[in-house]
Design a protein around this motif. Structure first.
Motif, short mmCIF file in Angstrom:
data_model
loop_
_atom_site.label_atom_id
_atom_site.label_comp_id
_atom_site.label_asym_id
_atom_site.label_seq_id
_atom_site.Cartn_x
_atom_site.Cartn_y
_atom_site.Cartn_z
N UNK A 162 21.71 43.68 -35.00
CA UNK A 162 20.50 43.18 -34.36
C UNK A 162 19.57 42.59 -35.41
N UNK A 163 19.09 43.45 -36.30
CA UNK A 163 18.27 43.00 -37.43
C UNK A 163 19.01 43.29 -38.72
N UNK A 164 19.08 42.28 -39.60
CA UNK A 164 19.89 42.39 -40.81
C UNK A 164 19.01 42.36 -42.05
N UNK A 165 19.27 43.31 -42.96
CA UNK A 165 18.53 43.38 -44.21
C UNK A 165 19.44 43.38 -45.44
N UNK A 166 20.74 43.24 -45.24
CA UNK A 166 21.69 43.16 -46.35
C UNK A 166 22.79 42.16 -46.00
N UNK A 167 23.79 42.06 -46.84
CA UNK A 167 24.86 41.08 -46.62
C UNK A 167 25.78 41.49 -45.47
N UNK A 219 20.94 38.85 -34.99
CA UNK A 219 19.82 38.46 -34.14
C UNK A 219 18.64 37.96 -34.95
N UNK A 220 18.15 38.81 -35.86
CA UNK A 220 17.04 38.44 -36.75
C UNK A 220 17.44 38.73 -38.19
#
Length: 324
Positions: free
Chosen positions: A184-189, A211-212
């Motif tokens: 849904x929300x991505x903060x890494x690779x 998603x984001x």
């Protein structure tokens, strides 16, 4: 089976059980795993796991191990996993962001996972890396118009990456926002993963892979042919919504070597074969190709023809920064 566990769980198979818990950290096998324990070769099937609070998972509610550990071969088959709270997953409700644990060869099949926010096919919220894992014939659902972060593998990706994962013949839907085929929300690779024959739908910010996206880490070597629909705005073949307002020369994300093939992407506005919406202009240094070698063949539908593109829906003038 275990409310809390300091030790390891290995070679466990649970069948046809019903767990109804009040409060947080509810799991089909372990509610709260902490200390030095690992979980290996464990399966739960034909069961119902229900909680009223946060951290509800098919096998473990919350995994908070104090060491760098590897957990292998966890499986959830034909289960109902649900909560009115957040952080809900087919394998784990949440994986602590404090330690670099790894989850390998996890699979969720023919199951339904429902929660408020941070809802994922494998884990609701993730701190450790997830590899060689996926879901099939599974529904992942955000239950409220206030729901956020719903994904085929992860609801919200934390401090580690996702590699070699898959989502097949599944539905990733929400009444709220921020839905992605992998996260849904991505903060890494996220890399070497695919989303195939899967439907994703929500109000806004829907992406075939993410998603984001709000980190500087890459999205590369992924594939999707999914049906992607945002009921209000911002739908993209790879990324629905890209938060890039802090991008600089030393702080930049790359999107490369991805394929969007035969996907159907639909929203009233901001529809992109690659990215639905970007907050700021894409940062590029002369001679550098940060957004490169992506293949897009998709069917795009929108009420606003000005914000439709096989590249970036919201900003056609930025498309010349995307290279073949």
């Amino acid at each position: 089976l275990f409310g809390g566990s300091l030790s390891s769980a290995t070679n466990i198979k649970a069948d046809d059980i019903t767990i109804q818990g009040k409060g947080e950290r509810i799991g089909g096998i372990i509610g709260y795993n902490y200390g030095i324990g690992t979980i290996n070769n464990t399966e739960i099937q034909q069961s119902s796991i229900t909680g009223t609070g946060n951290y509800v998972g098919g096998i473990v509610g919350f995994y908070d191990n104090g060491n760098v550990t590897t957990n292998n071969e966890l499986k959830s088959v034909n289960n109902m996993i649900q909560s009115n709270g957040s952080n809900v997953g087919g394998i784990a409700g949440g994986i602590s962001t404090s330690y670099a644990s790894t989850f390998n060869y996890c699979e969720v099949v023919d199951s339904e996972i429902s929660g408020m926010s941070n809802v994922g096919g494998i884990s609701g919220v993730q701190g450790g890396s997830i590899q060689y894992s996926g879901i099939k014939y599974t529904k992942v659902n955000g239950i409220s118009t206030n729901s956020r972060n719903v994904g085929g593998i992860l609801g919200q990706q934390g401090s580690e990456s996702v590699h070699y994962c898959y989502v097949e013949n599944s539905e990733i839907i929400s009444k709220g926002s921020i839905v992605g085929g992998i996260a849904g929300e991505e903060n890494r690779a996220i890399d070497y993963s695919y989303v195939k024959d899967t439907k994703k739908e929500r109000k806004s910010e829907v992406g075939g892979i993410v998603g984001r996206k709000r980190s500087v880490y890459s999205v590369n070597t992924n594939y999707t042919n999914a049906e992607i629909k945002a009921l209000e705005k911002n739908a993209g073949g790879i990324v629905g919504y890209y938060v890039n307002q802090y991008t600089t020369l030393s702080n930049i994300m790359e999107i490369y070597n991805n394929a969007v093939e035969g996907a159907k992407i639909e929203a009233p506005e901001n529809v992109g074969g690659l990215i639905g919406y970007i907050e700021e202009e894409l940062y590029t240094q002369t001679g550098s190709n940060y957004y490169r070698n992506n293949y897009v063949q998709a069917y795009l539908t929108s009420e606003n023809p000005i914000t439709v593109s096989l590249g970036i829906g919201s900003s056609k003038k930025e498309n010349d920064k995307l290279t073949n």
